[in-house]
Design a protein around this motif. Structure first.
Motif, short mmCIF file in Angstrom:
data_model
loop_
_atom_site.label_atom_id
_atom_site.label_comp_id
_atom_site.label_asym_id
_atom_site.label_seq_id
_atom_site.Cartn_x
_atom_site.Cartn_y
_atom_site.Cartn_z
N TYR A 253 48.35 43.58 53.66
CA TYR A 253 47.60 44.71 54.19
C TYR A 253 46.16 44.27 54.45
CZ TYR A 253 51.62 47.03 52.16
OH TYR A 253 52.91 47.38 51.83
N ASN A 254 45.79 44.30 55.73
CA ASN A 254 44.46 43.91 56.16
C ASN A 254 43.69 45.15 56.57
OD1 ASN A 254 42.23 42.88 57.89
ND2 ASN A 254 43.21 40.90 57.46
N ASN A 255 42.44 45.23 56.19
CA ASN A 255 41.64 46.42 56.45
C ASN A 255 41.11 46.48 57.88
OD1 ASN A 255 40.47 48.86 55.68
ND2 ASN A 255 38.53 47.88 55.18
N ASN A 256 41.14 45.31 58.61
CA ASN A 256 40.52 45.26 59.93
C ASN A 256 41.53 45.00 61.05
OD1 ASN A 256 37.91 45.59 58.79
ND2 ASN A 256 37.87 43.40 58.28
N VAL A 257 42.41 44.00 60.90
CA VAL A 257 43.33 43.62 61.98
C VAL A 257 44.74 43.52 61.43
CG1 VAL A 257 41.56 42.39 63.32
CG2 VAL A 257 42.87 41.17 61.54
N GLY A 258 45.72 43.58 62.34
CA GLY A 258 47.12 43.46 61.97
C GLY A 258 47.99 43.77 63.16
N TYR A 259 49.30 43.53 63.04
CA TYR A 259 50.17 43.73 64.18
C TYR A 259 50.63 45.19 64.29
CZ TYR A 259 54.49 44.07 61.45
OH TYR A 259 55.49 44.47 60.60
N LYS A 260 50.46 45.99 63.22
CA LYS A 260 50.78 47.43 63.32
C LYS A 260 49.99 48.19 62.27
CE LYS A 260 54.72 47.68 60.16
NZ LYS A 260 56.12 48.15 60.00
N GLN A 261 49.77 49.46 62.59
CA GLN A 261 49.08 50.35 61.63
C GLN A 261 50.07 50.81 60.57
OE1 GLN A 261 47.30 53.55 63.84
NE2 GLN A 261 45.35 52.50 64.01
N THR A 262 49.57 51.02 59.38
CA THR A 262 50.38 51.50 58.27
C THR A 262 49.53 52.41 57.38
OG1 THR A 262 51.88 50.85 56.48
CG2 THR A 262 49.84 49.60 56.74
N GLU A 263 50.21 53.08 56.50
CA GLU A 263 49.52 54.02 55.61
C GLU A 263 50.00 53.79 54.19
OE1 GLU A 263 48.37 58.38 56.60
OE2 GLU A 263 50.25 58.52 55.44
N SER B 117 39.74 44.85 48.04
CA SER B 117 39.14 43.58 47.61
C SER B 117 37.63 43.68 47.70
CB SER B 117 39.65 42.43 48.48
OG SER B 117 39.28 42.63 49.84
N THR B 118 36.96 42.88 46.91
CA THR B 118 35.50 42.97 46.86
C THR B 118 34.83 42.44 48.12
OG1 THR B 118 35.56 40.90 45.60
CG2 THR B 118 35.34 42.97 44.36
N ASP B 119 35.58 41.76 49.01
CA ASP B 119 35.03 41.40 50.31
C ASP B 119 35.39 42.43 51.38
OD1 ASP B 119 37.69 40.95 50.56
OD2 ASP B 119 37.53 38.81 51.01
N TYR B 120 36.02 43.53 50.98
CA TYR B 120 36.34 44.68 51.83
C TYR B 120 37.32 44.35 52.96
CZ TYR B 120 32.08 46.47 49.58
OH TYR B 120 31.12 46.84 48.67
N ARG B 121 38.13 43.31 52.83
CA ARG B 121 39.00 42.88 53.92
C ARG B 121 40.47 43.22 53.69
NH1 ARG B 121 36.87 36.86 55.76
NH2 ARG B 121 34.74 37.50 56.35
N HIS B 122 40.91 43.35 52.46
CA HIS B 122 42.32 43.54 52.16
C HIS B 122 42.50 44.62 51.08
CE1 HIS B 122 42.10 39.44 53.81
NE2 HIS B 122 43.33 39.67 54.31
N TYR B 123 43.73 45.08 51.01
CA TYR B 123 44.16 45.96 49.92
C TYR B 123 45.24 45.24 49.13
CZ TYR B 123 41.67 50.03 51.71
OH TYR B 123 40.69 50.91 52.11
N ALA B 124 45.09 45.23 47.82
CA ALA B 124 46.07 44.58 46.96
C ALA B 124 46.49 45.53 45.85
CB ALA B 124 45.48 43.30 46.37
#
Length: 452
Positions: free
Chosen positions: A323-333, A379-386
């Motif tokens: 799960y990427n906060n900025n880019v990806g191949y599809k949106q998700t929730e 994540s503390t770099d605000y780029r991903h959700y884990a």
């Protein structure tokens, strides 16, 4: 020249249309008239006037005067019979020697005269008993020598008799003490009166305890704070080699896209009445709190950096997340959902307490234990959700405040009103630098029943 009325009528009809027939008005008037006539006719049929009886005023007045006179004469005769002058030697002799015929040696009296004298003696015996009762009320009186005491207290008894005659009645206490032995019915009445006087009204005891069941659909919001990230983590990252990422935003709320979601609160409480308006309550409740996270899903699992703060400084751990906060191949929730078990301890105060409708306020402190959870942290770099299940705080504390409108029917009371619940400690451990505080806004529906 002027057009005819027919022309004006056609013009008005074209402009305003045909007038509607006031059928509703006529039907209403007809119904009201019919109901009025039927009511009047039925009332006249059921009404049968009774002939007036005019009392004979003169006759009623004469009967009243005669009854009053008879009552006064009877009372006067009654109190005269109590006078000591009517207590003769024959009465005393008949009392002292009831089996002796005192007229046996008297030949001058006929048998009829003797019978009449005996009847008088018996009557005077009864009078003497009543007089002795009156003498017992006077000081220094004794019944051992009736003749002497009767002569000594002649004036006192006469004064009592005269006073009683003038008042035409005897006080209740003295009357009861003198004649209750000669009147069994009065004695029974006094016993019943004494029992009724001392008998206490038995009222059903009402318990001070009650129980309450409530359910609260709510909407969960969150508040994020990244002060420690900007104070500790970002300066530490800036001191790393050049290939470290430096393009970090200044505020976490500018990066995330979160939406509130519907949660639920279900609970059972026991109430204790401290006073008529103040109640102490405690119990057990289950809370489900959640909000949605909008993000992107990648085809691969990317490394995710999470910086933790401990006693040794900053500790970076790496996790892999799709799960990427900025880019990806599809949106998700994603769905951040927490299950909590709480023990609320609080008070309830009746602001307005009516017979059926009232208003009450309540507040509680709730030690909370986190059960099963499904959470994601940034994540503390605000780029991903884990996944962050292992960093969730086990114990937390919440407070709740509510205002309820109540309706009481018998022993049961219904409540409905808004409620606010706030989480005072962060959702995650103190090591995680991004602090999250949850807040719920709900509508509480409760049922309270008093124990009998």
């Amino acid at each position: 020249m002027y057009p005819s009325d027919r022309v004006w009528t056609n013009i008005r009809t074209e402009l305003h249309g045909h007038r509607s027939w006031p059928a509703l008005t006529f039907i209403s008037l007809f119904i009201i008239t019919a109901l009025t006539l039927s009511t009047v006719l039925s009332t006249q049929q059921n009404f049968h006037p009774q002939p007036l009886s005019i009392p004979n005023i003169a006759k009623v007045e004469q009967e009243t005067i005669a009854a009053h006179k008879a009552s006064r004469e009877k009372s006067h005769h009654y109190f005269n019979t109590l006078a000591p002058v009517n207590i003769t030697m024959n009465t005393i002799a008949a009392i002292d020697y009831p089996d002796t015929d005192m007229f046996a040696g008297n030949n001058s009296l006929s048998q009829t005269d003797i019978t009449v004298l005996k009847e008088n003696i018996q009557q005077q015996t009864i009078n003497r008993t009543k007089a002795a009762g009156i003498l017992s009320l006077l000081p220094n009186s004794s019944l051992e020598h009736p003749v002497t005491n009767a002569l000594q207290n002649d004036e006192k008894v006469s004064s009592v008799t005269a006073e009683s005659t003038s008042m035409n009645e005897v006080t209740p206490a003295k009357d009861i003490s003198l004649f209750h032995e000669n009147d069994p019915a009065a004695d029974d009445y006094l016993k019943d009166f004494h029992h009724t006087k001392n008998q206490r009204i038995q009222r059903p005891s009402v318990s001070k305890f009650g129980f309450q069941f409530y359910i609260t659909p709510s909407t969960s919001y969150r508040r994020l704070s990244d002060d420690k990230v900007r104070e500790i983590i970002q300066p530490a990252v800036a001191a790393l080699p050049v290939n470290a990422p430096l393009n970090q935003p200044s505020n976490v709320n500018e990066v995330v896209r979160h939406r509130p979601a519907v949660g639920l609160e279900v609970g059972f409480a026991v109430l204790y009445n401290i006073s008529s308006r103040l109640k102490l309550k405690t119990g057990l409740q289950l809370n489900i709190r959640q909000y949605h996270i909008e993000t992107f899903q990648s085809r691969t699992y990317d490394p995710t950096t999470i910086s933790l703060i401990n006693f040794n400084g900053v500790e970076n751990i790496t996790r892999f997340s799709p799960y990427n906060n900025n880019v990806g191949y599809k949106q998700t929730e994603l769905e951040n959902k927490v299950y909590q078990l709480a023990i609320p301890i609080g008070i309830q105060w009746d602001v307005i307490k009516g017979k059926h409708v009232g208003v009450n306020m309540e507040a509680s402190v709730q030690p909370t234990f986190n059960l099963n959870k499904s959470v994601y942290l940034l994540s503390t770099d605000y780029r991903h959700y884990a996944e962050g299940n292992d960093l969730v705080r086990k114990w937390n504390i919440n407070t709740s405040v509510g205002l309820n409108l109540s309706y009481k029917s018998g022993k049961t009371s219904w409540q409905i009103g808004p409620q606010v619940r706030y989480q005072h400690l962060p959702t995650y451990s103190n090591k995680y630098p991004i602090k999250e505080y949850l807040m719920d806004y709900g509508m509480r529906i409760g049922l309270t029943r008093a124990l009998q």
